[in-house]
Design an enzyme around this catalytic site. Structure first.
Site, mmCIF file in Angstrom:
data_model
loop_
_atom_site.group_PDB
_atom_site.id
_atom_site.type_symbol
_atom_site.label_atom_id
_atom_site.label_comp_id
_atom_site.label_asym_id
_atom_site.label_seq_id
_atom_site.Cartn_x
_atom_site.Cartn_y
_atom_site.Cartn_z
ATOM 1 C CB SER A 280 6.747 12.011 8.786
ATOM 2 O OG SER A 280 7.964 11.311 8.639
ATOM 3 C CE LYS B 289 7.496 17.090 -0.319
ATOM 4 N NZ LYS B 289 7.710 16.498 0.999
#
Lengths: 209, 209
Positions: B129, B168
Site C-alpha cells: 500500500s 507522504k
DNA sequence: ACTAGTATGATACACTTGTTTTAAGAACAA
DNA sequence: TTGTTCTTAAAACAAGTGTATCATACTAGT
C-alpha cells in the site's frame, strides 16, 4: 527480590556510566567509591548477585573484566561508499585497490545487515532512473561483488545495447534472461544472455530522510 | 620510522584481537605472552611509542586501560521493532511502556542513522500500500514519535475518513494540508487539516534483500 | 522469639600489574 | 672510533585489586 532503589541497581548503573565515560570497566573499589559504599566486600557481594542474575559477566581474578550482558560490542562494519549509480553510466565496480586504500566516505553498518558477507560496498543513487526498483534519488544501495547471482536475486545489471544500468530480479530462462522489477505492477523484460552483464548483487537499500 | 613487520605492529594487532575476543584490554604481560616477548618492559617500551604515535591511549597506572584510538565504541543503538504498518490499520504508536519493556524484536543501528534523535522506533511494512512512497512489502520504516512535523518532512499520517495510513511529505497550505508522494510522478493530494493526523516522522527506510 | 536469608562493614591476604632501573646488543651517522 | 638512538632483556618495587573471612545488623516468615 530486590528491595529499594537498591544498592544493586546503583552499582549496575554506575558500571554502565563508568564504561561509557572511560571505555573500560571499573574495579571493585572504583564502584565502592562511586556508589558511596564503604568497603570492597559489599561490592563483591552485590557483583556476585548481579552475575547470578545474569546482568553482568566477568572473568574471575581478572581486573576490570566486568561486562554488561546485553550490551553489544564491536558489531560495526565500515562499508566503503565507492561512488554513485546513475542512469546511463556503468556502476563503479570495486577493484583490488578499493578495499585497501581508504575510501573518501564510509557507511557504518551493523552485523545485522552485513551478516558476515564479504565484498560489500555501497553506492549512492543519483536521479530517478531506478524508480521501478523502488529506489529513489539519494538512496544508498548496498552491493556485494558478484558476476553471477542465484535465481530471483536482486542484481545490478548493465544492459549493453541500451547502455544503461538497472536493478532487477534476475531469472534464467530457456534462451533468455528475465529481469523483473521490484514493483510488481510493472512488467518483466527479457534479454538474450549476452545482452546483460551482472555487476553485483544488491543486498540492501538504505534511505535516510 | 618503523622497520619490519615490527614488534610494534604485532602488539597493535594483538591488542585489537584481544579486545574483540575478550571485551577488555590486555595487560602488559598478556601482550608479552601473546606476542612472544620475554618481558613486560619491552612491551612497556613499545606501548609508550605507540602512545606517542597516537595509535593507542591509556590511563597511567590503570590496569587494562589500553584503548585503540579511532575505534568507535558504543555507537550501536537498539531500536525496538514495535509492530507493522499495513493498509487500513493505524500504525502502532509507542506508549510510555514501549520504551521500558523489552520488545520482542530489535534492530541494531549505528549513530550515523540515529544522529542522537530520541524516540526512534521501527515498523515492518506489510503489503504494497505504500508503493507510491517507494516502500515495498517487507521494508522497515524508521519512525520518530511526533505529532507535528516541519514543512516538507516525510511523515506517517492517518487519513480519518479513508481509514488509512500513508506516508507522504507534509506541507501546510492556506486552508489545506498538502500530502506529496515520494514518487514525483504522482500527484499530490490535499486534505482539510482535521482530516489528517500525524502519527510520526519518517526518518529512514531500510530494505534487506 | 527463633531462624534464615539478605545487606553492610572492617580487615587482611596474595596475586596481578604498571612502572622503574639497569644492562647490553644492533644500526647508523658524524 | 665515538656517540646516539632503537631495541631487547632481566629483575624488582610498590601500588592496585580480586577475594576470603569474620562480624553485625536488618528483615521476613514460621
Amino acid at each position: 527480590m530486590a528491595s529499594a532503589p537498591s544498592t544493586r541497581l546503583r552499582i549496575l548503573n554506575f558500571i554502565g556510566k563508568f564504561l561509557d565515560d572511560r571505555g573500560y570497566a571499573p574495579t571493585v573499589r572504583d564502584i565502592a567509591r562511586g556508589c558511596k559504599i564503604s568497603t570492597p566486600s559489599v561490592v563483591q557481594y552485590h557483583l556476585n548477585k548481579l552475575e547470578d542474575e545474569g546482568h553482568i559477566q566477568r572473568d574471575p581474578e581478572v581486573f576490570r573484566s566486568i561486562q554488561l550482558v546485553g550490551r553489544k560490542r564491536e558489531a560495526i562494519f565500515e562499508v566503503p561508499l565507492l561512488g554513485s549509480i546513475a542512469a546511463g553510466k556503468p556502476i563503479p565496480v570495486p577493484t583490488a585497490d578499493s578495499w585497501t586504500s581508504a575510501p573518501e566516505e564510509t557507511l557504518q553498518l551493523t552485523d545485522e545487515v552485513i551478516r558476515n558477507r564479504k565484498g560489500i560496498y555501497a553506492l549512492r543513487v543519483k536521479g530517478n532512473s531506478l524508480i521501478d526498483a523502488l529506489i529513489s534519488d539519494g538512496d544508498i544501495v548496498l552491493m556485494q561483488s558478484a558476476s553471477t547471482v542465484e535465481e530471483g536475486e536482486m542484481a545490478a545489471v548493465w544492459l549493453k545495447t541500451a547502455q544503461e544500468v538497472t536493478i532487477k530480479k534476475v531469472y534464467h530462462e530457456a534462451n533468455f534472461i528475465k529481469l523483473e522489477p521490484a514493483n510488481r505492477e510493472m512488467a518483466p523484460m527479457h534479454f538474450p544472455p549476452d545482452e546483460v552483464e551482472i555487476q553485483g548483487r544488491v543486498i540492501g537499500v538504505l534511505r535516510k530522510l
